[in-house]
Design a protein around this motif. Sequence first.
Motif, mmCIF file in Angstrom:
data_model
loop_
_atom_site.group_PDB
_atom_site.id
_atom_site.type_symbol
_atom_site.label_atom_id
_atom_site.label_comp_id
_atom_site.label_asym_id
_atom_site.label_seq_id
_atom_site.Cartn_x
_atom_site.Cartn_y
_atom_site.Cartn_z
ATOM 1 N N GLY A 1 12.294 -118.823 -36.632
ATOM 2 C CA GLY A 1 11.747 -119.668 -35.571
ATOM 3 C C GLY A 1 12.002 -121.140 -35.855
ATOM 4 N N GLY A 2 11.744 -121.538 -37.102
ATOM 5 C CA GLY A 2 11.982 -122.932 -37.487
ATOM 6 C C GLY A 2 13.452 -123.302 -37.379
ATOM 7 N N TYR A 3 14.323 -122.427 -37.856
ATOM 8 C CA TYR A 3 15.767 -122.692 -37.781
ATOM 9 C C TYR A 3 16.225 -122.857 -36.335
ATOM 10 C CZ TYR A 3 20.785 -122.157 -38.010
ATOM 11 O OH TYR A 3 22.132 -122.354 -37.856
ATOM 12 N N ASN A 4 15.837 -121.933 -35.477
ATOM 13 C CA ASN A 4 16.268 -121.996 -34.084
ATOM 14 C C ASN A 4 15.718 -123.222 -33.372
ATOM 15 O OD1 ASN A 4 18.036 -119.677 -33.281
ATOM 16 N ND2 ASN A 4 16.431 -118.581 -34.363
ATOM 17 N N LEU A 5 14.486 -123.609 -33.670
ATOM 18 C CA LEU A 5 13.954 -124.839 -33.082
ATOM 19 C C LEU A 5 14.709 -126.069 -33.587
ATOM 20 C CD1 LEU A 5 10.097 -124.207 -33.114
ATOM 21 C CD2 LEU A 5 11.583 -124.416 -31.105
ATOM 22 N N LEU A 6 15.003 -126.106 -34.876
ATOM 23 C CA LEU A 6 15.718 -127.257 -35.440
ATOM 24 C C LEU A 6 17.153 -127.364 -34.927
ATOM 25 C CD1 LEU A 6 14.497 -127.091 -39.149
ATOM 26 C CD2 LEU A 6 13.949 -128.872 -37.463
ATOM 27 N N VAL A 7 17.850 -126.250 -34.790
ATOM 28 C CA VAL A 7 19.266 -126.283 -34.411
ATOM 29 C C VAL A 7 19.477 -126.198 -32.901
ATOM 30 C CG1 VAL A 7 21.502 -125.128 -34.658
ATOM 31 C CG2 VAL A 7 20.018 -125.389 -36.634
ATOM 32 N N SER B 1 25.875 -115.663 -33.424
ATOM 33 C CA SER B 1 26.543 -115.584 -34.729
ATOM 34 C C SER B 1 25.681 -116.196 -35.835
ATOM 35 C CB SER B 1 27.922 -116.250 -34.684
ATOM 36 O OG SER B 1 27.802 -117.618 -34.401
ATOM 37 N N ASP B 2 24.993 -117.300 -35.536
ATOM 38 C CA ASP B 2 24.110 -117.905 -36.538
ATOM 39 C C ASP B 2 22.980 -116.952 -36.908
ATOM 40 O OD1 ASP B 2 25.580 -120.214 -36.609
ATOM 41 O OD2 ASP B 2 23.936 -121.538 -36.029
ATOM 42 N N ASN B 3 22.355 -116.360 -35.902
ATOM 43 C CA ASN B 3 21.231 -115.469 -36.174
ATOM 44 C C ASN B 3 21.686 -114.180 -36.843
ATOM 45 O OD1 ASN B 3 18.665 -116.741 -35.284
ATOM 46 N ND2 ASN B 3 19.834 -117.013 -33.412
ATOM 47 N N GLY C 1 18.625 -128.767 -30.649
ATOM 48 C CA GLY C 1 17.557 -129.252 -31.503
ATOM 49 C C GLY C 1 17.925 -130.517 -32.239
ATOM 50 N N PRO C 2 16.956 -131.089 -32.945
ATOM 51 C CA PRO C 2 17.191 -132.347 -33.651
ATOM 52 C C PRO C 2 18.206 -132.235 -34.793
ATOM 53 C CG PRO C 2 15.028 -131.475 -34.198
ATOM 54 C CD PRO C 2 15.589 -130.614 -33.107
ATOM 55 N N MET C 3 18.479 -131.024 -35.261
ATOM 56 C CA MET C 3 19.435 -130.849 -36.360
ATOM 57 C C MET C 3 20.611 -129.983 -35.923
ATOM 58 S SD MET C 3 16.886 -130.398 -39.610
ATOM 59 C CE MET C 3 18.159 -130.813 -40.789
ATOM 60 N N ASN C 4 20.989 -130.083 -34.641
ATOM 61 C CA ASN C 4 22.058 -129.213 -34.140
ATOM 62 C C ASN C 4 23.407 -129.472 -34.802
ATOM 63 O OD1 ASN C 4 22.499 -131.615 -32.823
ATOM 64 N ND2 ASN C 4 22.941 -130.688 -30.843
ATOM 65 N N THR C 5 23.595 -130.614 -35.393
ATOM 66 C CA THR C 5 24.849 -130.889 -36.103
ATOM 67 C C THR C 5 24.731 -130.636 -37.619
ATOM 68 O OG1 THR C 5 24.292 -133.232 -36.277
ATOM 69 C CG2 THR C 5 25.659 -132.558 -34.393
#
Length: 156
Positions: free
Chosen positions: A38-44, A128-130, A54-58
């Motif tokens: 959940g945290g990863y998907n929100l951040l990316v 692919s990320d998940n 998200g704020p860390m999509n790059t």
Amino acid sequence: MPVLISVALRARDAIKGMWREAAKFGVVGALAFVVDNGGYNLLVFGLPGGAQGGPMNTYPVLASVLATSAAALFSWIGNRYWTYRHQHRERLTLELVLFLVANGVGLVITAGTVYASRHLLGLDSPLSDNTARIMGWVLATLFRFYAYRRYVFVAS
């Protein structure tokens, strides 16, 4: 004959005890999985339906490290005070250091699958990320269960 019965009863008790331990470990792990993914998907990727990401999509690998770190903290609390509450060390610092080392290896495994997916295979979709993260989680979880049982939560 009594020896065989005794061995069978001891084996049954050991399996029964490990089953309970594995079930508790699984519950803590499932909740930590929600925190991590959940945290990863929100951040990316941001909130569902958000166009900007998200704020860390790059920075997906850094986002993976941060999300996994938050999940590891949750996991330590859950495992120490529930799963292994009767087996933790008296020296909290040593236990925490061993836990962090085990989770550092798990973090490298999980982030490594994202790195491989993104940089070696050139994949960058949410699917692919998940998929990469789930594969990493499975491998890291197997490693963690072994490490927690063998090295971290051992009565001193």
